[in-house]
Write an enzyme that holds these catalytic residues in place. Sequence first.
Site, PDB file in Angstrom:
ATOM      1  N   ASP A 232      70.389 -24.263 -62.277  1.00 46.95           N
ATOM      2  CA  ASP A 232      70.390 -25.555 -61.695  1.00 46.95           C
ATOM      3  C   ASP A 232      71.556 -25.679 -60.522  1.00 46.95           C
ATOM      4  OD1 ASP A 232      69.617 -28.488 -60.612  1.00 46.95           O
ATOM      5  OD2 ASP A 232      68.481 -28.673 -62.542  1.00 46.95           O
ATOM      6  N   GLY A 258      72.804 -22.667 -58.648  1.00 50.23           N
ATOM      7  CA  GLY A 258      72.048 -21.998 -57.545  1.00 50.23           C
ATOM      8  C   GLY A 258      71.225 -22.986 -56.791  1.00 50.23           C
ATOM      9  N   PHE A 260      66.969 -23.057 -56.009  1.00 55.06           N
ATOM     10  CA  PHE A 260      65.746 -22.244 -56.503  1.00 55.06           C
ATOM     11  C   PHE A 260      64.766 -22.204 -55.333  1.00 55.06           C
ATOM     12  CE2 PHE A 260      64.391 -26.430 -58.655  1.00 55.06           C
ATOM     13  CZ  PHE A 260      64.081 -27.043 -57.434  1.00 55.06           C
ATOM     14  N   HIS A 278      55.681 -31.357 -58.844  1.00 59.69           N
ATOM     15  CA  HIS A 278      55.155 -32.343 -58.087  1.00 59.69           C
ATOM     16  C   HIS A 278      56.183 -33.043 -57.258  1.00 59.69           C
ATOM     17  CE1 HIS A 278      56.478 -34.896 -62.055  1.00 59.69           C
ATOM     18  NE2 HIS A 278      57.150 -35.131 -61.002  1.00 59.69           N
TER      19      HIS A 278
END
Length: 368
Positions: A232, A258, A260, A278
């Site tokens: 995360d 990091g 994503f 979502h």
Amino acid sequence: MNDKHDTGRNTMSDNAPLVSTTDQEVLPQLGSAREVSPHTRMYELLYSSLVSRLLITAAELGIADHLVDGERDVEDLAQRTESHGPSLYRALRALASVGVFTEVRPRVFGLTPLAETLRSDSEGSMRDLARYVGLPERQAAFAALTHSVRTGKPSFDHVHGTDWWSYFQAHPELAALFNGAMGNMAKMVNGATLDAVDLSDVRHLVDVGGGRGYLVSKLLERYPEMTAVVYDLPRVVPEAEQVLREAGVADRARAEGGNFLEWVPEGGDLYVLSWTIHDWNDDDTVRILSNIRRSMTDDSRLIIIDEVPPAGDAPHFGKFEDIVMLSLLRGHIRTREEFLPLFEKAGLRLREVRSTSAPTSVIVVVPA
């Protein structure tokens, strides 16, 4: 899955939806126990948002916490919560009529199974979630929903002049409440997901956007041969490390920082994305999935935990969660068919969609 226990834009959380499951978007079936006319039912639906407001008030006052040791007279509760007794009675009477609290004797109230979920110390407490649902900033966005329907743009941005994530980064006191609420949801969805899948063959798991690491902690407790990475934003790493230590699994897991949208750690035979996709539009979703695919081997799997609503009139919470996305963010809840082209663009293939006891499904994806 992630707990969204960070306010960074691409933090995901241990199965926690960005928004809640106890919101005015989900309308209680007030007339379900009897036959009512369409006009009466519509009247009930229009006023059903009051149930949400009353739940929020009960959570803010901590009513359930004061009933842990047994039933109490409303005047006693009023004194403990610094409330106006007659008004508190009217609020609790209304909630008792829908199964939240019970009036065991005139003006004396006790807990019900629904009310238990509002206790701060209950397993799977939803008190923080209820308080988060009631944030004035959030409610103001829903009040401006017509703007989103007309323009396709978040009403939150329209009302507050900034986007959801930027607003929370600038208001850490709200972010803390948000984090607690998503922790509430994480526990509920984690359990449902764990019961729906068998991961005994997994040796190394990468939880992409894993938040504070609650899902990884539960998985490592269940599967003693598994190792894992909680991935995360860098500012979430210290919190995840603490959770892993407290769960006694820090020797088999690490937290790594990091983004994503840029890259994902390699080496996993299973990758997990929980209640996060979502939040993102289609282009960013393909970007995230493509980064995961580049880190996967041909034998790796990806599990996505998210709501997958059915077609047609069939009821499903995801159809209301989608309105939350419309109001607050730029993503949306996707059907099975809407996922397929995104997987194809990212070099992935859908293997199956499996329902759970929570509002979420487990979507199993493999390299194409």
